[in-house]
Every structure is written in C-alpha cells, then in structure tokens.
Scaffold this active site. Structure first.
Site, PDB file in Angstrom:
ATOM      1  N   GLY A 152      -6.365  -5.336  13.492  1.00 16.14           N
ATOM      2  CA  GLY A 152      -8.322  -5.108  14.731  1.00 16.14           C
ATOM      3  C   GLY A 152      -7.434  -4.000  15.658  1.00 16.14           C
ATOM      4  N   CYS A 153      -8.847  -3.115  16.261  1.00 13.93           N
ATOM      5  CA  CYS A 153      -7.118  -2.465  17.423  1.00 13.93           C
ATOM      6  C   CYS A 153      -7.664  -3.564  18.408  1.00 13.93           C
ATOM      7  CB  CYS A 153      -8.754  -1.041  17.424  1.00 13.93           C
ATOM      8  SG  CYS A 153     -10.609  -1.422  17.938  1.00 13.93           S
ATOM      9  N   PHE A 154      -8.855  -3.885  18.540  1.00  9.27           N
ATOM     10  CA  PHE A 154      -8.590  -4.793  20.220  1.00  9.27           C
ATOM     11  C   PHE A 154      -8.246  -5.586  19.949  1.00  9.27           C
ATOM     12  CE2 PHE A 154     -13.110  -3.709  20.521  1.00  9.27           C
ATOM     13  CZ  PHE A 154     -13.175  -3.176  22.286  1.00  9.27           C
ATOM     14  N   SER A 156      -4.861  -5.566  19.007  1.00  4.12           N
ATOM     15  CA  SER A 156      -3.410  -5.077  19.086  1.00  4.12           C
ATOM     16  C   SER A 156      -3.027  -4.404  19.686  1.00  4.12           C
ATOM     17  CB  SER A 156      -3.215  -3.714  18.309  1.00  4.12           C
ATOM     18  OG  SER A 156      -3.843  -3.826  16.320  1.00  4.12           O
ATOM     19  N   SER A 157      -4.177  -4.202  21.554  1.00  5.74           N
ATOM     20  CA  SER A 157      -3.917  -3.780  22.323  1.00  5.74           C
ATOM     21  C   SER A 157      -3.919  -5.567  23.060  1.00  5.74           C
ATOM     22  CB  SER A 157      -5.558  -3.024  23.146  1.00  5.74           C
ATOM     23  OG  SER A 157      -6.369  -4.390  23.210  1.00  5.74           O
TER      24      SER A 157
END
Length: 339
Positions: A152-154, A156-157
């Site tokens: 997921g994008c969040f 990963s951050s």
C-alpha cells in the site's frame, strides 16, 4: 540481448495502470501484449488514456481465462480487493507470474483481512505465504516468488523509514503515530462527490480516522522487524494536489539513543538502495513527484523523534514499486524502467 517479457495488465483503466504503462513502455525488456477492462465496447487504449496516443496500439479486452494467458508471461493485476484474488489463482494456475496491486495478499491472516475489508477472502489458502513487495526489505523472498503483493502507498511511507530502526532496536514500538497527507489521485479515477474540484480544492480533511485499512498492514509488516507488537495510530489527510504522500511519524527513541544514531542507521541500511534517499533536508512531495524515490529524514523535539518521509503515491506507492518487483522477480537490473 535479453528476450522481452510479455506483460498483461488486468484492470488497466485507472490512474495506477496509466502510470504502470508509462513505465513499462520505457522498459527495454518488456512488451505489453494484453490489457483488460469490463467495458463492453473494447475501446482503444488511447481512448481511455489520451496521453498514450500513438504509444501503444492495443484495445481493451475482457478477461477471459481461456484466452488471456496466450502470449503473456507476467501479469500486473490492478483490480480492487476481493475482485483481484478471485482471478489471481487462475493466473497462477496458468503458470504466469503475478504482481497484485490490491490488498488481497498483504496481510498475515484471513481473519484480519475479513475484519478490515468486510468480505470473505476468495483465495484464503495463500494468505500469509505471499512475498510482500518492498524489495529494500524483502528482496530475497521476491526473487523466487510467482506472486508478489504490491504494498500500500501509505504503508510504504511508514515502513521504509521505521523497519531499519525497529530491526536495530533504536526506537520504541509504542506510542507510534503516523500522520499522512496525500493527493486526490490516491482515491482512484472513479467519480466521487467529495473528490470533485469544488469539494476538495482549498481544503484539507482527515478521513478514515481509526478505521483506515492500511493500519493493520503497517502493524503487521513492522511487527516482523520489532521485538514487540506495534499498534500504529494512523490518520490520512486529503490535500488539494494531484499526487504525493508526506508522512510525519512520531515515536520515542530507546534509552540512550541519540538522533544522529537514527540517521546513521538509515544511511547505512539504505546505502546501496537506489530508490531510498536519506537526507538532511526536510522532504517534500515535489522532490519525489513522478519518481520511484522515497525521501526520509529524522528530527527531534522535546524528547519525541519525528520522522518525515515523502513519496509519489502512484509511483513508489504503487506502479513504480510494481516495476521494481517485476525487475527483481525476473533477475533484471532493479532500476530498469525507473531511472
């Protein structure tokens, strides 16, 4: 000369699929051979993604498993959760490699998935055994996998800056607060009133407070690096920009650990990683827009450690990570198509 890998994209009408196609078109070892959608009219690619006019002469087709595997070696599956797992098993049975963009294979157990996503899992037997697609952390598993769960994008951050610190015992697992800002593209291409320009322009709003489905993903992946259970308090915010994620993470250092030790740890861990940049400057979304980079820095304030990370939600947070995983799975240079 390396033979090209024939690639199919299932569910190729969205923003992440558009970014994926752009990346694959510049990849020297890829030939895109099939793209699918549910549109009965079978439009040309350029009619759906007008920026790709004269770049690729393909029409969308329905996903028909008796025909689709012909001329395909690897599939990028860009379907929503549950819909994806319903076809991934068939793709694997056809001896295809699969990189799945959905959340269907990211979590450790079926109960967690069904609790957070509210549906019965269509391919429950594979849950917990699928490689998680952050190559910087799970490269060896990805190398030998036929199925990779794109992250997921969040998550990963948050996972990229935190995993090395937990692994080296430098920070405490609780309390852990992840405060993220993201652009409107993160909501996808489907029309939704709250994402219309007059609704979201000149406004910032929190959403999914305490209920966002990326929260268990953050916890479960970080738990692999941490000596104790993490329970991240994750809150995303919608900001009026097209793309990008900026995450500000708050946590406590372990006793006797100084801020510079955290920076040293991150610098050492990612020293040879082409897509993670540990920087003394505060990252911003413009610094990483349109790239596969994740920028990270560390600060301290009144005894609290503050980590700031930035990435492009559609590249490092989705399609770029998928191409990076594709490269690892096929033994290619990891930066192909991405730099």
């Amino acid at each position: 000369m390396t033979d090209k890998i024939n690639v199919g994209i299932v569910g190729a009408t969205g923003y992440t699929a558009l970014e994926l196609i752009k990346l694959l078109l510049r990849h020297p070892n890829v030939q895109i051979t099939r793209i699918t959608s549910r549109d009965e009219s079978h439009p040309h690619l350029s009619d759906v993604h007008t920026s790709l006019r004269d770049r690729l002469d393909l029409r969308f087709e329905h996903l028909e498993m008796d025909r689709f595997p012909e001329g395909v070696d690897c599939v990028f599956c860009c379907l929503p959760h549950a819909a994806s797992a319903a076809v991934v098993g068939q793709l694997l049975d056809a001896n295809l490699k699969v990189i799945d963009f959905s959340a269907d294979y990211r979590l450790n157990d079926v109960a967690s998935f069904e609790t957070w996503y509210g549906v019965e899992h269509p391919d429950a037997a594979r849950i917990g055994s699928v490689a998680y697609g952050i190559p910087e952390l799970f490269r060896e598993q990805i190398k030998t996998s036929k199925l990779v769960a794109n992250p997921g994008c969040f998550p990963s951050s948050a996972i990229l800056p935190l995993a090395p610190l937990f692994k080296n015992g430098l920070v405490q697992s609780s309390p852990l607060i992840v405060d993220s800002k993201t652009g409107v593209s993160g909501a996808g291409r489907k029309a939704n009133l709250k994402f219309h320009f007059p609704e979201c322009n000149e406004s910032i709003t929190a959403y999914g407070v305490g209920t966002h489905r990326h929260m268990p993903e953050i916890d479960q992946i970080l738990n692999r690096f941490c000596g104790s259970e993490t329970e991240a308090v994750f809150t995303p915010h919608l900001v009026p920009m097209d793309r990008g994620i900026l995450s500000t993470i708050y946590l406590q250092r372990c006793d006797g650990i100084e801020e510079d030790q955290l920076m040293d740890c991150l610098n050492e861990y990612y020293r040879h990683e082409p897509f993670v940049r540990v920087t003394s400057q505060i990252p911003s979304t413009k610094d990483v827009s349109g790239t596969n980079f994740c920028d990270i820095t560390v600060r301290s304030c009144r005894g609290t450690t503050i980590i700031v990370s930035a990435l492009d939600n559609m590249i490092k947070g989705a399609s770029g990570a998928a191409v990076q995983n594709f490269n690892v799975m096929h033994g290619f240079e990891e930066t192909l198509g991405l730099l």
